[in-house]
Design a protein around this motif. Structure first.
Motif, mmCIF file in Angstrom:
data_model
loop_
_atom_site.group_PDB
_atom_site.id
_atom_site.type_symbol
_atom_site.label_atom_id
_atom_site.label_comp_id
_atom_site.label_asym_id
_atom_site.label_seq_id
_atom_site.Cartn_x
_atom_site.Cartn_y
_atom_site.Cartn_z
ATOM 1 N N ASP A 44 0.826 -1.211 0.000
ATOM 2 C CA ASP A 44 0.000 0.000 0.000
ATOM 3 C C ASP A 44 0.856 1.256 0.000
ATOM 4 O O ASP A 44 0.540 2.242 -0.674
ATOM 5 C CB ASP A 44 -0.936 0.002 1.212
ATOM 6 N N ALA A 45 1.954 1.234 0.763
ATOM 7 C CA ALA A 45 2.841 2.401 0.812
ATOM 8 C C ALA A 45 3.464 2.676 -0.551
ATOM 9 O O ALA A 45 3.545 3.828 -0.995
ATOM 10 C CB ALA A 45 3.925 2.186 1.863
ATOM 11 N N TYR A 46 3.875 1.615 -1.230
ATOM 12 C CA TYR A 46 4.475 1.803 -2.548
ATOM 13 C C TYR A 46 3.431 2.099 -3.617
ATOM 14 O O TYR A 46 3.725 2.802 -4.597
ATOM 15 C CB TYR A 46 5.338 0.596 -2.914
ATOM 16 N N ARG A 47 2.205 1.594 -3.453
ATOM 17 C CA ARG A 47 1.126 1.978 -4.369
ATOM 18 C C ARG A 47 0.895 3.487 -4.304
ATOM 19 O O ARG A 47 0.759 4.164 -5.330
ATOM 20 C CB ARG A 47 -0.168 1.258 -3.991
ATOM 21 N N ASP A 48 0.831 4.001 -3.088
ATOM 22 C CA ASP A 48 0.592 5.436 -2.900
ATOM 23 C C ASP A 48 1.725 6.257 -3.504
ATOM 24 O O ASP A 48 1.490 7.258 -4.193
ATOM 25 C CB ASP A 48 0.448 5.743 -1.409
ATOM 26 N N LEU A 49 2.954 5.806 -3.284
ATOM 27 C CA LEU A 49 4.094 6.552 -3.811
ATOM 28 C C LEU A 49 4.145 6.486 -5.326
ATOM 29 O O LEU A 49 4.405 7.495 -5.996
ATOM 30 C CB LEU A 49 5.383 5.999 -3.199
ATOM 31 N N ALA A 50 3.890 5.317 -5.901
ATOM 32 C CA ALA A 50 3.920 5.182 -7.368
ATOM 33 C C ALA A 50 2.844 6.037 -8.019
ATOM 34 O O ALA A 50 3.022 6.524 -9.153
ATOM 35 C CB ALA A 50 3.751 3.721 -7.754
ATOM 36 N N ALA A 51 1.731 6.246 -7.328
ATOM 37 C CA ALA A 51 0.665 7.080 -7.868
ATOM 38 C C ALA A 51 1.077 8.547 -7.915
ATOM 39 O O ALA A 51 0.524 9.331 -8.700
ATOM 40 C CB ALA A 51 -0.602 6.918 -7.032
ATOM 41 N N ARG A 52 2.045 8.913 -7.084
ATOM 42 C CA ARG A 52 2.484 10.311 -7.008
ATOM 43 C C ARG A 52 3.768 10.595 -7.766
ATOM 44 O O ARG A 52 4.081 11.761 -8.027
ATOM 45 C CB ARG A 52 2.657 10.716 -5.547
ATOM 46 N N MET A 53 4.540 9.560 -8.102
ATOM 47 C CA MET A 53 5.834 9.753 -8.762
ATOM 48 C C MET A 53 5.812 9.075 -10.133
ATOM 49 O O MET A 53 5.699 7.852 -10.237
ATOM 50 C CB MET A 53 6.968 9.181 -7.904
ATOM 51 N N ALA A 54 5.932 9.881 -11.174
ATOM 52 C CA ALA A 54 5.829 9.353 -12.534
ATOM 53 C C ALA A 54 6.978 8.422 -12.885
ATOM 54 O O ALA A 54 6.841 7.573 -13.776
ATOM 55 C CB ALA A 54 5.771 10.514 -13.535
ATOM 56 N N ASN A 55 8.114 8.566 -12.209
ATOM 57 C CA ASN A 55 9.293 7.743 -12.527
ATOM 58 C C ASN A 55 9.296 6.399 -11.801
ATOM 59 O O ASN A 55 10.191 5.576 -12.007
ATOM 60 C CB ASN A 55 10.577 8.500 -12.186
ATOM 61 N N VAL A 56 8.308 6.172 -10.944
ATOM 62 C CA VAL A 56 8.232 4.928 -10.179
ATOM 63 C C VAL A 56 7.087 4.076 -10.714
ATOM 64 O O VAL A 56 5.936 4.530 -10.755
ATOM 65 C CB VAL A 56 8.024 5.204 -8.676
ATOM 66 N N GLU A 57 7.403 2.865 -11.142
ATOM 67 C CA GLU A 57 6.370 1.946 -11.614
ATOM 68 C C GLU A 57 6.309 0.743 -10.670
ATOM 69 O O GLU A 57 7.325 0.246 -10.194
ATOM 70 C CB GLU A 57 6.620 1.488 -13.043
ATOM 71 N N LEU A 58 5.104 0.308 -10.416
ATOM 72 C CA LEU A 58 4.876 -0.792 -9.476
ATOM 73 C C LEU A 58 4.017 -1.858 -10.139
ATOM 74 O O LEU A 58 2.980 -1.558 -10.725
ATOM 75 C CB LEU A 58 4.169 -0.272 -8.218
ATOM 76 N N HIS A 59 4.474 -3.116 -10.036
ATOM 77 C CA HIS A 59 3.715 -4.246 -10.558
ATOM 78 C C HIS A 59 3.510 -5.242 -9.419
ATOM 79 O O HIS A 59 4.478 -5.685 -8.803
ATOM 80 C CB HIS A 59 4.466 -4.917 -11.706
ATOM 81 N N ILE A 60 2.265 -5.575 -9.135
ATOM 82 C CA ILE A 60 1.936 -6.567 -8.112
ATOM 83 C C ILE A 60 1.228 -7.719 -8.811
ATOM 84 O O ILE A 60 0.134 -7.559 -9.345
ATOM 85 C CB ILE A 60 1.072 -5.954 -6.999
ATOM 86 N N CYS A 61 1.870 -8.869 -8.817
ATOM 87 C CA CYS A 61 1.418 -10.001 -9.617
ATOM 88 C C CYS A 61 0.594 -10.968 -8.763
ATOM 89 O O CYS A 61 1.071 -11.437 -7.723
ATOM 90 C CB CYS A 61 2.619 -10.712 -10.224
ATOM 91 N N PRO A 62 -0.609 -11.279 -9.186
ATOM 92 C CA PRO A 62 -1.504 -12.120 -8.370
ATOM 93 C C PRO A 62 -1.016 -13.556 -8.237
ATOM 94 O O PRO A 62 -0.526 -14.159 -9.190
ATOM 95 C CB PRO A 62 -2.830 -12.064 -9.137
ATOM 96 N N GLY A 63 -1.124 -14.060 -6.999
ATOM 97 C CA GLY A 63 -0.803 -15.456 -6.728
ATOM 98 C C GLY A 63 0.666 -15.785 -6.657
ATOM 99 O O GLY A 63 1.036 -16.953 -6.528
#
Length: 241
Positions: free
Chosen positions: A178-197
Protein backbone atom coordinates in the motif's frame (compact mmCIF):
# COMPACT_ATOMS: atom_id res chain seq x y z
CA UNK A 1 26.41 -17.00 -22.65
CA UNK A 2 28.40 -17.62 -19.46
CA UNK A 3 30.68 -15.33 -17.55
CA UNK A 4 33.64 -15.61 -15.24
CA UNK A 5 34.61 -14.43 -11.81
CA UNK A 6 36.81 -11.36 -11.51
CA UNK A 7 38.36 -9.69 -8.48
CA UNK A 8 37.40 -6.10 -7.74
CA UNK A 9 39.54 -3.97 -5.47
CA UNK A 10 37.49 -2.30 -2.76
CA UNK A 11 38.10 1.40 -2.30
CA UNK A 12 38.46 0.92 1.46
CA UNK A 13 40.90 -1.98 1.13
CA UNK A 14 40.57 -5.64 0.30
CA UNK A 15 38.94 -7.21 -2.74
CA UNK A 16 35.81 -9.16 -3.57
CA UNK A 17 34.65 -11.59 -6.22
CA UNK A 18 32.26 -10.50 -8.95
CA UNK A 19 30.61 -12.68 -11.58
CA UNK A 20 31.00 -10.74 -14.83
CA UNK A 21 29.49 -11.41 -18.24
CA UNK A 22 30.67 -9.25 -21.12
CA UNK A 23 28.94 -9.73 -24.49
CA UNK A 24 30.88 -9.59 -27.71
CA UNK A 25 29.52 -6.64 -29.67
CA UNK A 26 30.88 -3.72 -31.64
CA UNK A 27 28.86 -0.92 -30.03
CA UNK A 28 29.11 -0.14 -26.30
CA UNK A 29 26.31 -1.58 -24.18
CA UNK A 30 24.46 -0.60 -21.05
CA UNK A 31 25.17 -2.65 -17.94
CA UNK A 32 23.19 -4.08 -15.07
CA UNK A 33 24.58 -4.89 -11.63
CA UNK A 34 22.63 -7.60 -9.82
CA UNK A 35 22.34 -7.23 -6.04
CA UNK A 36 21.77 -10.75 -4.77
CA UNK A 37 19.59 -12.34 -2.14
CA UNK A 38 21.16 -13.65 1.08
CA UNK A 39 22.31 -16.81 -0.71
CA UNK A 40 24.85 -14.76 -2.65
CA UNK A 41 26.13 -15.30 -6.17
CA UNK A 42 24.66 -18.76 -6.54
CA UNK A 43 23.46 -20.70 -9.59
CA UNK A 44 20.16 -18.80 -9.62
CA UNK A 45 21.88 -15.42 -9.73
CA UNK A 46 24.35 -16.53 -12.38
CA UNK A 47 21.50 -17.86 -14.52
CA UNK A 48 19.77 -14.47 -14.40
CA UNK A 49 23.06 -12.77 -15.29
CA UNK A 50 23.62 -15.09 -18.23
CA UNK A 51 20.07 -14.53 -19.45
CA UNK A 52 20.42 -10.74 -19.44
CA UNK A 53 23.87 -10.90 -21.02
CA UNK A 54 22.46 -13.01 -23.85
CA UNK A 55 20.47 -9.90 -24.82
CA UNK A 56 23.71 -7.98 -25.27
CA UNK A 57 24.15 -6.23 -21.92
CA UNK A 58 27.16 -6.18 -19.62
CA UNK A 59 26.19 -7.91 -16.35
CA UNK A 60 27.99 -7.93 -13.00
CA UNK A 61 27.05 -9.75 -9.79
CA UNK A 62 29.26 -8.72 -6.84
CA UNK A 63 29.65 -10.77 -3.68
CA UNK A 64 28.06 -8.41 -1.16
CA UNK A 65 28.93 -10.71 1.75
CA UNK A 66 32.71 -10.85 1.33
CA UNK A 67 33.32 -9.05 4.62
CA UNK A 68 31.79 -11.88 6.65
CA UNK A 69 31.09 -15.25 4.97
CA UNK A 70 32.07 -14.96 1.33
CA UNK A 71 30.64 -16.93 -1.55
CA UNK A 72 27.30 -18.57 -2.32
CA UNK A 73 25.44 -20.54 0.35
CA UNK A 74 22.73 -23.14 -0.09
CA UNK A 75 19.11 -22.46 0.78
CA UNK A 76 19.27 -24.69 3.88
CA UNK A 77 22.46 -23.12 5.23
CA UNK A 78 21.59 -21.07 8.36
CA UNK A 79 24.68 -18.93 7.84
CA UNK A 80 22.97 -17.22 4.90
CA UNK A 81 20.42 -15.49 7.12
CA UNK A 82 22.98 -14.72 9.82
CA UNK A 83 25.44 -13.02 7.50
CA UNK A 84 22.73 -10.59 6.36
CA UNK A 85 22.32 -9.19 9.90
CA UNK A 86 22.13 -6.55 11.18
CA UNK A 87 20.28 -5.88 7.93
CA UNK A 88 20.43 -2.08 7.67
CA UNK A 89 24.12 -1.98 8.59
CA UNK A 90 25.01 -4.70 6.09
CA UNK A 91 23.12 -2.99 3.28
CA UNK A 92 24.85 0.29 4.11
CA UNK A 93 28.27 -1.39 3.94
CA UNK A 94 27.33 -2.87 0.57
CA UNK A 95 26.79 0.58 -0.90
CA UNK A 96 30.57 0.86 -1.26
CA UNK A 97 30.65 -2.47 -3.10
CA UNK A 98 28.02 -1.28 -5.55
CA UNK A 99 30.04 1.87 -6.20
CA UNK A 100 33.25 -0.13 -6.64
CA UNK A 101 31.51 -2.51 -9.05
CA UNK A 102 30.27 0.42 -11.13
CA UNK A 103 33.77 1.88 -11.12
CA UNK A 104 35.14 -1.46 -12.35
CA UNK A 105 32.60 -1.50 -15.17
CA UNK A 106 34.04 1.82 -16.27
CA UNK A 107 37.25 0.01 -17.23
CA UNK A 108 35.42 -2.30 -19.65
CA UNK A 109 35.51 -1.22 -23.27
CA UNK A 110 32.05 -2.61 -24.06
CA UNK A 111 30.37 -0.52 -21.33
CA UNK A 112 28.58 2.65 -22.46
CA UNK A 113 28.74 4.28 -19.02
CA UNK A 114 25.08 3.80 -18.11
CA UNK A 115 24.10 1.08 -15.64
CA UNK A 116 20.99 -0.07 -13.84
CA UNK A 117 20.92 -1.97 -10.58
CA UNK A 118 18.59 -4.96 -10.25
CA UNK A 119 18.03 -6.10 -6.67
CA UNK A 120 16.52 -9.35 -5.39
CA UNK A 121 15.17 -9.97 -1.86
CA UNK A 122 18.01 -8.73 0.40
CA UNK A 123 19.41 -6.74 -2.53
CA UNK A 124 16.10 -5.04 -3.29
CA UNK A 125 16.90 -1.73 -1.51
CA UNK A 126 19.80 -1.11 -3.92
CA UNK A 127 17.21 -0.56 -6.67
CA UNK A 128 16.44 2.67 -4.81
CA UNK A 129 19.85 3.45 -3.31
CA UNK A 130 21.61 2.96 -6.65
CA UNK A 131 19.81 5.81 -8.44
CA UNK A 132 19.61 7.80 -5.21
CA UNK A 133 23.33 8.20 -4.54
CA UNK A 134 25.51 5.41 -5.99
CA UNK A 135 25.72 6.58 -9.60
CA UNK A 136 23.21 4.24 -11.24
CA UNK A 137 20.87 5.38 -14.01
CA UNK A 138 17.89 3.18 -13.07
CA UNK A 139 16.73 0.63 -10.52
CA UNK A 140 14.74 -2.60 -10.72
CA UNK A 141 13.53 -4.46 -7.62
CA UNK A 142 12.28 -8.05 -7.71
CA UNK A 143 10.60 -9.37 -4.54
CA UNK A 144 12.61 -6.97 -2.40
CA UNK A 145 12.58 -7.25 1.39
CA UNK A 146 13.05 -4.64 4.13
CA UNK A 147 11.67 -2.14 1.62
CA UNK A 148 9.56 -0.09 4.01
CA UNK A 149 12.78 1.19 5.55
CA UNK A 150 13.80 2.64 2.17
CA UNK A 151 10.55 4.26 1.05
CA UNK A 152 11.81 7.69 2.11
CA UNK A 153 14.95 7.31 -0.01
CA UNK A 154 12.86 7.77 -3.16
CA UNK A 155 12.45 11.46 -2.32
CA UNK A 156 14.45 13.41 -4.88
CA UNK A 157 15.04 10.40 -7.16
CA UNK A 158 14.24 11.24 -10.80
CA UNK A 159 15.63 8.11 -12.48
CA UNK A 160 13.35 5.24 -13.43
CA UNK A 161 12.62 2.78 -10.62
CA UNK A 162 10.61 -0.40 -11.27
CA UNK A 163 9.34 -2.53 -8.38
CA UNK A 164 7.81 -5.99 -8.82
CA UNK A 165 6.22 -8.12 -6.11
CA UNK A 166 3.77 -10.98 -5.87
CA UNK A 167 0.65 -10.38 -3.81
CA UNK A 168 1.47 -13.52 -1.80
CA UNK A 169 4.96 -12.32 -0.87
CA UNK A 170 5.38 -12.76 2.89
CA UNK A 171 8.27 -10.27 2.88
CA UNK A 172 6.05 -7.57 1.41
CA UNK A 173 2.88 -7.48 3.54
CA UNK A 174 -0.08 -5.30 2.72
CA UNK A 175 1.30 -2.21 4.45
CA UNK A 176 4.42 -2.34 2.26
CA UNK A 177 2.45 -2.76 -0.96
CA UNK A 178 0.00 0.00 0.00
CA UNK A 179 2.84 2.40 0.81
CA UNK A 180 4.48 1.80 -2.55
CA UNK A 181 1.13 1.98 -4.37
CA UNK A 182 0.59 5.44 -2.90
CA UNK A 183 4.09 6.55 -3.81
CA UNK A 184 3.92 5.18 -7.37
CA UNK A 185 0.66 7.08 -7.87
CA UNK A 186 2.48 10.31 -7.01
CA UNK A 187 5.83 9.75 -8.76
CA UNK A 188 5.83 9.35 -12.53
CA UNK A 189 9.29 7.74 -12.53
CA UNK A 190 8.23 4.93 -10.18
CA UNK A 191 6.37 1.95 -11.61
CA UNK A 192 4.88 -0.79 -9.48
CA UNK A 193 3.71 -4.25 -10.56
CA UNK A 194 1.94 -6.57 -8.11
CA UNK A 195 1.42 -10.00 -9.62
CA UNK A 196 -1.50 -12.12 -8.37
CA UNK A 197 -0.80 -15.46 -6.73
CA UNK A 198 2.99 -15.00 -6.78
CA UNK A 199 5.14 -15.65 -3.70
CA UNK A 200 8.50 -14.42 -2.42
CA UNK A 201 11.50 -15.62 -4.44
CA UNK A 202 9.67 -15.97 -7.76
CA UNK A 203 12.82 -15.13 -9.77
CA UNK A 204 14.90 -18.02 -8.45
CA UNK A 205 14.79 -21.27 -10.40
CA UNK A 206 15.96 -23.23 -7.36
CA UNK A 207 13.16 -21.90 -5.16
CA UNK A 208 9.81 -23.68 -4.69
CA UNK A 209 8.25 -20.24 -5.27
CA UNK A 210 9.76 -19.88 -8.76
CA UNK A 211 7.14 -18.49 -11.14
CA UNK A 212 8.07 -18.66 -14.81
CA UNK A 213 5.58 -16.07 -16.06
CA UNK A 214 6.56 -13.42 -13.47
CA UNK A 215 10.24 -14.22 -13.94
CA UNK A 216 9.91 -13.69 -17.70
CA UNK A 217 7.98 -10.45 -17.17
CA UNK A 218 10.70 -9.14 -14.85
CA UNK A 219 13.44 -9.99 -17.33
CA UNK A 220 11.43 -8.28 -20.07
CA UNK A 221 11.08 -5.08 -18.04
CA UNK A 222 14.79 -5.15 -17.20
CA UNK A 223 15.65 -5.50 -20.88
CA UNK A 224 13.36 -2.61 -21.81
CA UNK A 225 14.87 -0.36 -19.17
CA UNK A 226 18.40 -1.27 -20.26
CA UNK A 227 17.53 -0.66 -23.90
CA UNK A 228 16.51 2.84 -22.85
CA UNK A 229 20.05 3.37 -21.57
CA UNK A 230 21.73 2.05 -24.71
CA UNK A 231 21.97 5.38 -26.49
CA UNK A 232 23.35 7.25 -23.48
CA UNK A 233 26.73 8.92 -23.76
CA UNK A 234 29.60 7.17 -22.03
CA UNK A 235 30.69 8.80 -18.79
CA UNK A 236 34.31 8.84 -17.68
CA UNK A 237 35.07 6.32 -14.93
CA UNK A 238 36.37 9.09 -12.65
CA UNK A 239 32.86 10.53 -12.37
CA UNK A 240 31.51 7.40 -10.72
CA UNK A 241 32.83 8.17 -7.26
Amino acid sequence: MQGKFSRICANGGGAFDCYLVTPEREKPAAAVVLASAIHGVDADMRAIADELAASGFVVAVPDLFWRSIAGPLSRNDPRAARRAQPRLEQIKAGEDDMIDTLRHLGTIQQFNGQAAVMGFCYGGPYAILGPKRLGYAAGICCHGSQMLDYLHELAGVHQQVCLIWGDKDDRAPVEVLDAYRDLAARMANVELHICPGVCHGYMMRGSPSFDRATHDFSIKRAREILEGLESATRKPAASLR
